[in-house]
Design a protein around this motif. Sequence first.
Motif, short mmCIF file in Angstrom:
data_model
loop_
_atom_site.label_atom_id
_atom_site.label_comp_id
_atom_site.label_asym_id
_atom_site.label_seq_id
_atom_site.Cartn_x
_atom_site.Cartn_y
_atom_site.Cartn_z
N GLN A 1 0.51 -1.47 -0.54
CA GLN A 1 -0.08 0.40 0.10
C GLN A 1 1.32 1.61 0.24
OE1 GLN A 1 -2.96 0.04 2.62
NE2 GLN A 1 -3.11 2.59 3.58
N ASP B 1 2.22 3.89 -3.23
CA ASP B 1 1.71 5.24 -3.62
C ASP B 1 2.42 5.69 -4.21
OD1 ASP B 1 1.14 7.88 -3.37
OD2 ASP B 1 0.58 7.49 -1.14
N GLU C 1 3.25 9.24 -5.59
CA GLU C 1 3.00 10.12 -4.72
C GLU C 1 4.44 10.17 -3.59
OE1 GLU C 1 2.17 14.82 -3.19
OE2 GLU C 1 2.11 13.48 -5.61
N PHE C 2 3.92 8.74 -2.28
CA PHE C 2 4.88 9.02 -1.14
C PHE C 2 6.30 8.98 -1.62
CE2 PHE C 2 6.75 6.00 1.22
CZ PHE C 2 6.69 5.68 3.12
N ARG D 1 0.53 10.89 4.12
CA ARG D 1 -0.09 10.18 3.03
C ARG D 1 -1.07 8.51 4.24
NH1 ARG D 1 -1.54 12.22 -1.48
NH2 ARG D 1 -1.11 9.60 -2.70
N HIS D 2 -0.14 8.59 4.71
CA HIS D 2 -0.85 7.05 5.43
C HIS D 2 -1.04 7.06 6.40
CE1 HIS D 2 -0.92 4.96 1.26
NE2 HIS D 2 0.52 5.85 1.52
#
Length: 393
Positions: free
Chosen positions: A204, A208, A210-211, A331-332
């Motif tokens: 996950q 991402d 962006e991450f 982001r998470h």
Amino acid sequence: MKSTSTTLVLVLASLTALAPFAIDTYLPAFFTLEQALGGSALQIQQSLTFYLVPYALMTLWHGAISDAIGRICTLQIGLGVFVLASIGCALAPNVETLWFFRVLQGVSGGAGNVVARAMVRDLFEGAQAQRVMATVQMLFGIAPAVAPMIGGLLLGIHWQAIFLFLALYAALSLWAAVRCLPETMPLDKRMPLSAKRVWSSYGQVFGDAEFRRLCFAIGANFSAFFIYVLASPVFLIRHLGLDEHQFGYMFVPTVCGMILGSWLARLAAGRWSSALVVRSAYAWMALLATLNLVVCLNLPADVLSNIAPIALFNIGMAAAVPILSLAALDRHPRIRGTAASAQAFMQMLLSSLSAGLIVPLVWDHPVGLAVAMLVYLLLGWLAIRGTALYRKT
């Protein structure tokens, strides 16, 4: 309340500073270690790699472990092992034994950095989180300046005193953390620890884009400076003509640059947009990395002209770090410990590659180090320019 907050920030900063202490404190002893342990310059240099690679790999687990068993328990295990490993380094009779205990230091030493990052976001929100992260970064930045000077002083006693100092520092940091920090991962929010869940969480996180871009940019920016830390025994002694007691000539000004950049990030929090600060930081870093290359190509090696651009570069690097780091963690939010691990892993992976591959290829001349700095910065900019953070108006 303000006193309590200040104590929390100082303890969190002491935890993040363990990693640079473990890297930088023994740098002045490289040539002494060659003679004492019967190793070559490359073998002693590779003791950095034997620390950094397991450090990077274990950062993938420290956050997940802290999400499962709690932040404080993770610190107790990690720093406890680090204390024992540091004592083992002090007692090493040869290079191979030093490598072994450096691996154990790497396996355990990242717990403080990862857990501290997660706890900043656990405890603080919004602009306050950016200010706290910038303050932690500012205090963290003092470690690379102080560590080589401490190492040089301890070398006057014996090289073993350096590793005993690391053991004492880790023990005191652990004591302060247990005494002063709250447990920010309550039982009802803990995630079960299993390889399947960890794999799913990292799927996950790393899935991402962006991450990934944010974390790669942090790592590349840091590596642009860190190559000089890794190459400092050669850069300072062979190229600039300093001795093992004069490492402060580089580390004091470069860390002052980091402290100033962190202070600017703290000042900017809530006043200027994150995108504006990040874009300005990259423009500043590009200017100084280019100037550094021009100086190395056209002027003879000199303490002032070769170190000043690196110190000034660090202003931009440190100004961008808190913003990029918080943007990645946000982001998470449900698996913040895992996200902090992934962020630290990306940074230490690039540092490990620098120590094992890049630095030995470029440290023969200041021009090589300057080119490496510029390339790292370019890679970081290519990553960050595709993010929503960078494109914000």
